[in-house]
Design a protein around this motif. Sequence first.
Motif, PDB file in Angstrom:
ATOM      1  N   ARG A  47      18.642 -37.669 -13.787  1.00  0.00           N
ATOM      2  CA  ARG A  47      19.138 -37.653 -15.163  1.00  0.00           C
ATOM      3  C   ARG A  47      20.492 -38.343 -15.198  1.00  0.00           C
ATOM      4  NH1 ARG A  47      16.580 -33.292 -18.500  1.00  0.00           N
ATOM      5  NH2 ARG A  47      15.057 -32.373 -17.109  1.00  0.00           N
ATOM      6  N   ILE A  48      20.588 -39.336 -16.037  1.00  0.00           N
ATOM      7  CA  ILE A  48      21.839 -40.075 -16.169  1.00  0.00           C
ATOM      8  C   ILE A  48      22.591 -39.490 -17.355  1.00  0.00           C
ATOM      9  CG2 ILE A  48      22.853 -42.345 -16.587  1.00  0.00           C
ATOM     10  CD1 ILE A  48      20.219 -43.475 -15.404  1.00  0.00           C
ATOM     11  N   THR A  49      23.738 -38.916 -17.089  1.00  0.00           N
ATOM     12  CA  THR A  49      24.482 -38.244 -18.156  1.00  0.00           C
ATOM     13  C   THR A  49      25.613 -39.095 -18.724  1.00  0.00           C
ATOM     14  OG1 THR A  49      25.846 -37.130 -16.505  1.00  0.00           O
ATOM     15  CG2 THR A  49      23.924 -35.934 -17.328  1.00  0.00           C
ATOM     16  N   HIS A  50      26.270 -39.885 -17.888  1.00  0.00           N
ATOM     17  CA  HIS A  50      27.403 -40.689 -18.365  1.00  0.00           C
ATOM     18  C   HIS A  50      27.299 -42.099 -17.795  1.00  0.00           C
ATOM     19  CE1 HIS A  50      28.553 -36.796 -19.507  1.00  0.00           C
ATOM     20  NE2 HIS A  50      29.811 -36.789 -19.184  1.00  0.00           N
ATOM     21  N   ALA A  51      26.360 -42.868 -18.270  1.00  0.00           N
ATOM     22  CA  ALA A  51      26.169 -44.226 -17.766  1.00  0.00           C
ATOM     23  C   ALA A  51      27.313 -45.119 -18.225  1.00  0.00           C
ATOM     24  CB  ALA A  51      24.844 -44.787 -18.264  1.00  0.00           C
ATOM     25  N   PRO A  57      20.565 -47.006 -17.013  1.00  0.00           N
ATOM     26  CA  PRO A  57      19.344 -46.230 -17.206  1.00  0.00           C
ATOM     27  C   PRO A  57      18.098 -47.100 -17.188  1.00  0.00           C
ATOM     28  CG  PRO A  57      20.984 -45.621 -18.860  1.00  0.00           C
ATOM     29  CD  PRO A  57      21.507 -46.811 -18.121  1.00  0.00           C
ATOM     30  N   ARG A  58      18.179 -48.296 -17.745  1.00  0.00           N
ATOM     31  CA  ARG A  58      17.034 -49.186 -17.779  1.00  0.00           C
ATOM     32  C   ARG A  58      16.631 -49.612 -16.371  1.00  0.00           C
ATOM     33  NH1 ARG A  58      15.166 -51.506 -22.094  1.00  0.00           N
ATOM     34  NH2 ARG A  58      14.770 -53.485 -21.067  1.00  0.00           N
ATOM     35  N   THR A  59      17.613 -49.940 -15.547  1.00  0.00           N
ATOM     36  CA  THR A  59      17.343 -50.373 -14.183  1.00  0.00           C
ATOM     37  C   THR A  59      16.738 -49.236 -13.357  1.00  0.00           C
ATOM     38  OG1 THR A  59      19.122 -51.992 -14.278  1.00  0.00           O
ATOM     39  CG2 THR A  59      18.345 -51.361 -12.098  1.00  0.00           C
TER      40      THR A  59
END
Length: 63
Positions: A47-51, A57-59
């Motif tokens: 889970r990505i919270t602070h990209a 996130p796409r990668t």
Amino acid sequence: MKILARMEGEPDNALVPYALSVEDKGQRRIIRYLPQGRERVTVQQVRITHAQSLECPRTLGGL
């Protein structure tokens, strides 16, 4: 039987219930199920919270 629409659920996510609107012999009905097998499989979830960028996130999601 013909699938008309997905009412609930997420493709490739067996953790949430799924519901499909279908036409069966001229009648419309909704089929609900939880897409799980007999065996449980442990999977890792990221889970990505602070990209820092929108590409992150796409990668990681393979897009």
